[in-house]
Write a protein that holds these residues in place. Structure first.
Motif, PDB file in Angstrom:
ATOM      1  N   GLU A 119      28.954  44.445 -10.977  1.00 31.79           N
ATOM      2  CA  GLU A 119      29.232  43.067 -10.543  1.00 31.79           C
ATOM      3  C   GLU A 119      29.945  43.139  -9.197  1.00 31.79           C
ATOM      4  N   TYR A 120      29.233  42.773  -8.141  1.00 33.28           N
ATOM      5  CA  TYR A 120      29.811  42.846  -6.802  1.00 33.28           C
ATOM      6  C   TYR A 120      30.676  41.613  -6.539  1.00 33.28           C
ATOM      7  N   PRO A 158      12.488  48.792 -11.566  1.00 33.63           N
ATOM      8  CA  PRO A 158      13.023  47.506 -11.101  1.00 33.63           C
ATOM      9  C   PRO A 158      14.550  47.536 -11.030  1.00 33.63           C
ATOM     10  N   LEU A 159      15.082  47.372  -9.836  1.00 31.82           N
ATOM     11  CA  LEU A 159      16.533  47.284  -9.681  1.00 31.82           C
ATOM     12  C   LEU A 159      16.967  45.841  -9.909  1.00 31.82           C
ATOM     13  N   PRO A 160      18.163  45.612 -10.453  1.00 29.81           N
ATOM     14  CA  PRO A 160      18.620  44.239 -10.737  1.00 29.81           C
ATOM     15  C   PRO A 160      18.794  43.427  -9.463  1.00 29.81           C
ATOM     16  N   ASP A 161      18.654  42.106  -9.587  1.00 28.44           N
ATOM     17  CA  ASP A 161      18.745  41.217  -8.426  1.00 28.44           C
ATOM     18  C   ASP A 161      20.104  41.302  -7.736  1.00 28.44           C
ATOM     19  N   PRO A 183      24.675  44.401  -1.960  1.00 28.69           N
ATOM     20  CA  PRO A 183      24.943  45.535  -1.079  1.00 28.69           C
ATOM     21  C   PRO A 183      23.843  45.778  -0.054  1.00 28.69           C
ATOM     22  N   LEU A 184      22.589  45.504  -0.433  1.00 28.84           N
ATOM     23  CA  LEU A 184      21.508  45.696   0.534  1.00 28.84           C
ATOM     24  C   LEU A 184      21.675  44.743   1.723  1.00 28.84           C
TER      25      LEU A 184
END
Length: 289
Positions: free
Chosen positions: A116-117, A148-151, A156-157
């Motif tokens: 969780e960012y 599949p990476l989480p949304d 960070p991207l």
């Protein structure tokens, strides 16, 4: 090119014909090489440029730690970002992005819970263009790796893409993001208005603030504006000019900058546009009730 330092058999620090430093990767490139010896260009597989976000030693360590296939995929993501955001995307982002991508792929493969960012909502509102590109990047990762990476990884991207346009490190960009949100809160509190974070006025204001950060970091100044313009705006929009001064004080306290009167002027203009747009939206909503 000449070798400056040998990190291992595959990674060396070199200097080019313009005396610019490069970290070079190539199988066997450092084997029996010595400082001052010429580099065989035919053996160089990748070049990395040290910058504000990573020293040559840090780059060399990352090149050794990150799987080559993850670096290749990260390069494709950088190329995608350049087609969407322009050539201002710096090469310095490649390794930090590859490092994050490699870690995210390992977490996903191991079924580790999402991170969780803390700046998730601020990033989505303040950097919509970068978030949109980050979602395309996630789709490309899924297509290439079948993972599949989480949304939530758009956060960070997107921050890496902001870094790439300002050659800053992640901690500095995270702090800038938090401060941009605080600045919008100052305007909300001062005028009691609702600010549409998706509006063009907010996008322009945030863009101006981002370049203010860049100018201050590089020690550059805005072109000096006539004193009459300052006086006219202070007379016509005194409250907004005062708000701009509060923003300047916040930045001075946070970063030790001496925010110029010309910066205050342009901040005041943006505050005026934000307030006017918010007031117009409120009037329109009231008229439709």
């Amino acid at each position: 090119m000449r070798v400056l330092k040998v990190f291992n058999n595959n990674v060396v620090l070199a200097v080019d014909e313009h005396d610019g430093e490069l970290v070079l990767f190539g199988r066997g490139l450092g084997f029996k090489a010595a400082p001052g010896s010429p580099v065989d260009p035919g053996r160089v597989e990748r070049r990395f440029v040290p910058g504000a976000s990573a020293s040559a030693d840090r780059i060399a360590a990352m090149v050794q730690e990150i799987p080559p296939q993850d670096i290749e995929l990260a390069q494709r993501l950088v190329d995608l970002a350049r087609t969407r955001l322009g050539q201002r995307i710096s090469d310095h982002v490649l390794l930090p992005l590859a490092d994050h991508l490699s870690f995210a792929l390992r977490r996903a493969a191991q079924g580790v819970a999402e991170i969780e960012y803390p700046l998730r909502w601020e990033v989505q509102y303040l950097y919509p263009a970068e978030v949109a590109v980050a979602r395309e990047m996630l789709a490309l990762v899924t297509q290439e790796r079948g993972v599949p990476l989480p949304d939530v990884e758009t956060v960070p991207l997107a921050l890496h893409l902001v870094n790439a346009q300002f050659d800053a490190d992640m901690s500095a960009t995270a702090q800038m993001t938090a401060d941009l949100h605080r600045i919008l809160d100052i305007i909300r509190e001062e005028y009691g208005v609702r600010i549409d974070e998706t509006s063009m006025e907010v996008a322009r204001f945030v863009t101006h603030l981002r370049y203010l950060f860049l100018r201050e970091q590089q020690g550059r100044m805005l072109t000096e504006t006539p004193a009459e313009l300052h006086a006219a705006l202070r007379s016509a929009r005194p409250r907004e000019y005062t708000s701009a001064g509060r923003i300047g004080t916040l930045l001075a306290e946070q970063y030790g900058w001496a925010v110029s009167t010309d910066e205050i002027l342009y901040l005041a203009l943006h505050v005026s546009r934000l307030v006017d747009a918010a007031a117009a939206a409120d009037r329109q909503e009231g008229a439709t009730r």
